[in-house]
Design a protein around this motif. Structure first.
Motif: not given
Length: 187
Positions: A19-20, A23-24, A64, A99-104
């Motif tokens: 996830v990290d 997201g990055e 997630e 961060t949650a939005h980036r993963f999504w």
């Protein structure tokens, strides 16, 4: 003597690393080697828990999706109609981190060419659509389908807008926009 490792804790660490990384840097960067490096282990320590890169992604995205559904259901509680819909939208637009939005967003982009991501994302989208349409059906809104489409555009647009450095959609701004749409829907 071999070191004792809690398998559930190790799986959680692996999933958090995926996830990290996603997201990055996006899904392309989520490799066995990158995950192993992130958790400070060998690739064999990762492959002990997942069979392939697809399995690595599937487990992380499924986790997630499950986490987000649980969070949203908890926030919604026993609410229905306009009250339930507002709780869901507040959670999605205001209560989520960058961060949650980036993963999504990365999941949405990756779904086009990564079947494993598309499958897991489709499960969330089915849940989301059923919740939004169900809440709308319990209101006096005239056109459930058009209203659901408007909400979809609102959510997608505000999440994407949050990534532009020159005009970020802060939580306060998102709340204002949500209030405008809320008024337009006459909810």
């Amino acid at each position: 003597m071999p070191r004792l490792v809690d398998p559930e804790a190790r799986r959680a660490t692996i999933n958090a690393a995926v996830v990290d990384i996603v997201g990055e840097s996006g899904f392309a960067a989520a490799t066995m080697r990158a995950v192993a490096d992130r958790i400070g282990a060998s690739t064999s320590a990762v492959t002990h828990y997942v069979e392939s890169r697809d399995d690595l992604l599937r487990v992380a995205v499924r986790g997630e999706v499950n986490r987000r559904i649980s969070e949203a259901d908890e926030v919604i509680g026993g609410r229905s109609g306009a009250e339930g819909l507002r709780a869901l939208l507040d959670w999605a637009l205001i209560g989520r981190s960058q961060t949650a939005h980036r993963f999504w967003l990365a999941a949405i982009v990756a779904a086009a060419d990564q079947a494993v991501v598309a499958t897991e994302l489709a499960r969330f989208n089915e849940w989301w659509s059923a919740r939004v349409r169900g809440f709308l059906a319990d209101t006096a809104v005239r056109d459930v389908d058009a209203s659901a489409d408007l909400i979809g555009v609102l959510v997608d647009g505000l999440i994407i807008n949050g990534f532009y450095g020159d005009a970020p959609a802060t939580s306060a701004r998102r709340a204002q926009i949500l209030d405008l749409v809320w008024s337009a829907l006459d909810l």
